[in-house]
Design an enzyme around this catalytic site. Structure first.
Site, PDB file in Angstrom:
ATOM      1  N   LYS A 163      -0.481 -12.235 -10.887  1.00 39.06           N
ATOM      2  CA  LYS A 163      -1.920 -12.362 -10.670  1.00 39.06           C
ATOM      3  C   LYS A 163      -2.446 -11.093 -10.029  1.00 39.06           C
ATOM      4  O   LYS A 163      -1.658 -10.398  -9.379  1.00 39.06           O
ATOM      5  CB  LYS A 163      -2.270 -13.563  -9.796  1.00 39.06           C
ATOM      6  CG  LYS A 163      -1.469 -13.773  -8.526  1.00 39.06           C
ATOM      7  CD  LYS A 163      -1.359 -12.725  -7.480  1.00 39.06           C
ATOM      8  CE  LYS A 163      -2.585 -12.207  -6.813  1.00 39.06           C
ATOM      9  NZ  LYS A 163      -2.247 -11.152  -5.779  1.00 39.06           N
ATOM     10  N   TYR A 251      -6.494 -16.443  -4.055  1.00 40.54           N
ATOM     11  CA  TYR A 251      -5.845 -17.689  -3.631  1.00 40.54           C
ATOM     12  C   TYR A 251      -6.889 -18.716  -3.191  1.00 40.54           C
ATOM     13  O   TYR A 251      -6.746 -19.912  -3.433  1.00 40.54           O
ATOM     14  CB  TYR A 251      -4.848 -17.429  -2.491  1.00 40.54           C
ATOM     15  CG  TYR A 251      -3.673 -16.629  -2.967  1.00 40.54           C
ATOM     16  CD1 TYR A 251      -2.644 -17.242  -3.671  1.00 40.54           C
ATOM     17  CD2 TYR A 251      -3.607 -15.256  -2.771  1.00 40.54           C
ATOM     18  CE1 TYR A 251      -1.578 -16.505  -4.151  1.00 40.54           C
ATOM     19  CE2 TYR A 251      -2.546 -14.519  -3.246  1.00 40.54           C
ATOM     20  CZ  TYR A 251      -1.539 -15.140  -3.935  1.00 40.54           C
ATOM     21  OH  TYR A 251      -0.487 -14.421  -4.425  1.00 40.54           O
TER      22      TYR A 251
HETATM   23  P1  NAD Z   1       3.980  -2.489  -4.895  1.00 37.74           P
HETATM   24  O1  NAD Z   1       3.133  -1.317  -4.656  1.00 37.74           O
HETATM   25  O2  NAD Z   1       4.932  -2.899  -3.833  1.00 37.74           O
HETATM   26  O3  NAD Z   1       4.827  -2.269  -6.219  1.00 37.74           O
HETATM   27  C1  NAD Z   1       4.257  -1.888  -7.423  1.00 37.74           C
HETATM   28  C2  NAD Z   1       5.346  -1.280  -8.278  1.00 37.74           C
HETATM   29  O4  NAD Z   1       4.798  -1.042  -9.558  1.00 37.74           O
HETATM   30  C3  NAD Z   1       5.867   0.072  -7.779  1.00 37.74           C
HETATM   31  O5  NAD Z   1       6.954  -0.009  -6.904  1.00 37.74           O
HETATM   32  C4  NAD Z   1       6.289   0.732  -9.039  1.00 37.74           C
HETATM   33  O6  NAD Z   1       7.597   0.317  -9.326  1.00 37.74           O
HETATM   34  C5  NAD Z   1       5.388   0.131 -10.091  1.00 37.74           C
HETATM   35  N1  NAD Z   1       4.309   1.045 -10.532  1.00 37.74           N
HETATM   36  C6  NAD Z   1       4.166   1.522 -11.787  1.00 37.74           C
HETATM   37  N2  NAD Z   1       3.101   2.309 -11.898  1.00 37.74           N
HETATM   38  C7  NAD Z   1       2.540   2.357 -10.675  1.00 37.74           C
HETATM   39  C8  NAD Z   1       1.399   3.032 -10.178  1.00 37.74           C
HETATM   40  N3  NAD Z   1       0.611   3.803 -10.966  1.00 37.74           N
HETATM   41  N4  NAD Z   1       1.088   2.904  -8.877  1.00 37.74           N
HETATM   42  C9  NAD Z   1       1.855   2.115  -8.077  1.00 37.74           C
HETATM   43  N5  NAD Z   1       2.946   1.450  -8.500  1.00 37.74           N
HETATM   44  C10 NAD Z   1       3.293   1.568  -9.796  1.00 37.74           C
HETATM   45  O7  NAD Z   1       3.007  -3.697  -5.276  1.00 37.74           O
HETATM   46  P2  NAD Z   1       3.348  -5.251  -5.242  1.00 37.74           P
HETATM   47  O8  NAD Z   1       2.892  -5.808  -3.949  1.00 37.74           O
HETATM   48  O9  NAD Z   1       4.754  -5.468  -5.642  1.00 37.74           O
HETATM   49  O10 NAD Z   1       2.339  -5.802  -6.351  1.00 37.74           O
HETATM   50  C11 NAD Z   1       2.648  -5.744  -7.739  1.00 37.74           C
HETATM   51  C12 NAD Z   1       1.926  -6.889  -8.459  1.00 37.74           C
HETATM   52  O11 NAD Z   1       2.358  -8.114  -7.923  1.00 37.74           O
HETATM   53  C13 NAD Z   1       0.405  -6.872  -8.311  1.00 37.74           C
HETATM   54  O12 NAD Z   1      -0.200  -7.324  -9.493  1.00 37.74           O
HETATM   55  C14 NAD Z   1       0.134  -7.888  -7.216  1.00 37.74           C
HETATM   56  O13 NAD Z   1      -1.136  -8.506  -7.336  1.00 37.74           O
HETATM   57  C15 NAD Z   1       1.245  -8.875  -7.471  1.00 37.74           C
HETATM   58  N6  NAD Z   1       1.626  -9.567  -6.247  1.00 37.74           N
HETATM   59  C16 NAD Z   1       1.632 -10.917  -6.277  1.00 37.74           C
HETATM   60  C17 NAD Z   1       1.974 -11.610  -5.140  1.00 37.74           C
HETATM   61  C18 NAD Z   1       1.989 -13.101  -5.168  1.00 37.74           C
HETATM   62  O14 NAD Z   1       2.138 -13.704  -4.109  1.00 37.74           O
HETATM   63  N7  NAD Z   1       1.916 -13.731  -6.346  1.00 37.74           N
HETATM   64  C19 NAD Z   1       2.292 -10.929  -3.964  1.00 37.74           C
HETATM   65  C20 NAD Z   1       2.291  -9.534  -3.979  1.00 37.74           C
HETATM   66  C21 NAD Z   1       1.959  -8.863  -5.129  1.00 37.74           C
END
Ligand code: NAD
Length: 409
Positions: A163, A251
């Site tokens: 999401k 949420y």
């Molecule tokens: P994050 O920054 O920790 O990780 C993102 C990852 O995406 C990076 O580590 C990298 O591997 C990759 N990536 C590829 N291209 C990128 C770019 N241009 N810039 C940054 N990263 C890039 O983020 P996250 O917290 O893991 O979030 C990722 C997704 O998961 C988002 O869509 C977020 O909304 C979703 N999320 C959902 C929940 C939930 O509870 N359902 C919680 C956190 C994140």
């Protein structure tokens, strides 16, 4: 923000929205915040801080287990999702997709994956020929969800996408069309539909446990660190849309819909984008929304990236109230059911099972054609409402809504 600044800012946003809406060929704006204009691309990032890897690899999967490729090895993938496969049913991690080769090799070793099951953003299309991979789980920044979901369907894989589904209704529609064309499943990672407290809350509302629902109030807020949009994708409009609403406030929006069991008939909203704060150059700091439902219930949703943290929900009915805090967290959600003269703490189960339950449900959908509880259509519905919220805030008007979440003309 002083009144004059706010007025100027609001006028600028209105001009931007109007320009984007009338410019031929331009996609409808996902939000009214301003963009740096760069198209988002997937690129490797360092190993996230504070994340540890499993000390031993998982056992070999069953023959009929669904093989899932994890696309994006960031904080959520490594700390929450990948460890949950150990307790999920019917699926396993089959491949990794990352732009950081060293990180991917380290993660692959920890999860017992061969190096030939590591893909990057350039050779991803080769995954089409990899029979070990039935599906992909897109855990990239939100502005990349649509493109990578389409690529995954083009490769013939099923998709579980985090999401928010995408940053515009148009993107969501493209993703659904790609799923239909490929004949493959599309599910959105709305984990609260698999979390014991939220499931119990849905059941309580269905059973009118607090009488006719009058008011839902949600707060999803925290204070983000001092970074710029270039340093943190969550502050970058092309990757994050308007910011806190898509990320955290979603949420509260979801809860308002699954607790009322209705679609709102109107929306009014307010956004704040402070001047002279590098964090909010491209996104909003706060979004406040009021939704009215046909039953007469009202939802007031607050979300912020610049406030002392809170994750809370109250549902108030004619004869009682349900108080949850935290309400939609990874772990330790709480529930207090109140009525005249009584107050009961409910403990329907540990919240952390939600990750494995979500994965198991996706596996059931792929293997057994089980109807998906959180399909692409739900993601589209929510993104339409997000667009309506931004439109209301940008115009300063209360907007009537159609049952599908679009703004009534
Ligand atoms: P994050 O920054 O920790 O990780 C993102 C990852 O995406 C990076 O580590 C990298 O591997 C990759 N990536 C590829 N291209 C990128 C770019 N241009 N810039 C940054 N990263 C890039 O983020 P996250 O917290 O893991 O979030 C990722 C997704 O998961 C988002 O869509 C977020 O909304 C979703 N999320 C959902 C929940 C939930 O509870 N359902 C919680 C956190 C994140």
């Amino acid at each position: 923000m002083r009144f004059a600044e706010h007025t100027i800012r609001r006028r600028r946003l209105l001009q931007w929205s109007a320009a984007a809406a009338v410019a031929p060929g331009l996609a409808a704006p996902a939000c009214a915040a301003e963009s740096s204009g760069a198209s988002p691309v997937a690129e490797g990032q360092p190993f996230p801080r504070g994340v540890s890897l499993p000390s031993s690899p998982p056992p070999a999967p069953d023959a009929d287990s669904v093989g899932i490729a994890i696309v994006g090895l960031g904080g959520y993938a490594l700390a929450q999702i990948m460890p949950a496969f150990a307790s999920a049913r019917g699926c396993h991690i089959a491949a990794l997709v990352s732009g950081n080769e060293e990180k991917a090799k380290r993660v692959a070793a920890a999860y017992g994956l061969e190096e030939d099951s590591i893909y990057n953003y350039e050779n991803f299309d080769d995954i089409a020929a990899d029979d070990r991979v039935d599906a992909v789980y897109i855990i990239l920044p939100s502005g990349l969800h649509a493109d990578w979901t389409e690529k995954a369907f083009a490769a013939g894989k099923h998709v579980l996408c985090e999401k928010p589904m995408a940053l515009s209704a148009g993107e969501c529609e493209r993703m659904i069309a790609a799923s239909t064309k490929a004949g493959r499943k599309l599910m959105i990672g709305y984990r609260c539909h698999f979390e014991p407290c939220n499931l119990r809350a849905m059941a309580l509302m269905r059973d009118s446990a607090i009488g006719d629902l009058r008011l839902i109030r949600t707060a999803h807020q925290y204070r983000t660190g001092m970074a710029t949009p270039a340093e943190n994708w969550r502050l970058n409009r092309a990757l994050a849309g308007g910011g806190p609403l898509e990320d955290y406030g979603l949420y509260g929006l979801q809860a308002a819909l699954y607790l009322t069991g209705e679609m709102p008939s109107s929306v009014s909203a307010y956004t704040l984008q402070p001047e002279n704060d590098a964090r909010f150059r491209e996104i909003f700091a706060h979004v406040s929304t009021q939704l009215q439902f046909p039953s007469g219930a009202v939802a007031q949703l607050a979300t912020s990236y610049d406030s002392f943290g809170v994750n809370a929900l109250t549902a108030r009915g004619a004869s009682g109230a349900l108080v949850m805090e935290p309400a939609t967290s990874y772990r330790g959600n709480t529930m207090l059911l109140q009525s005249y003269g009584s107050s009961e703490t409910l403990t329907p189960g540990e919240s952390s099972v939600q990750f494995a339950e979500q994965l198991s449900h996706f596996a059931d959908a792929v293997r057994e054609d089980v109807v998906i509880k959180t399909p692409g259509e739900m993601g589209l519905r929510d993104v339409r409402l997000i667009e309506a919220i931004y439109q209301s805030a940008a115009t300063g008007r209360k907007l009537a809504l159609n049952p599908d979440g679009t703004v009534a003309s």
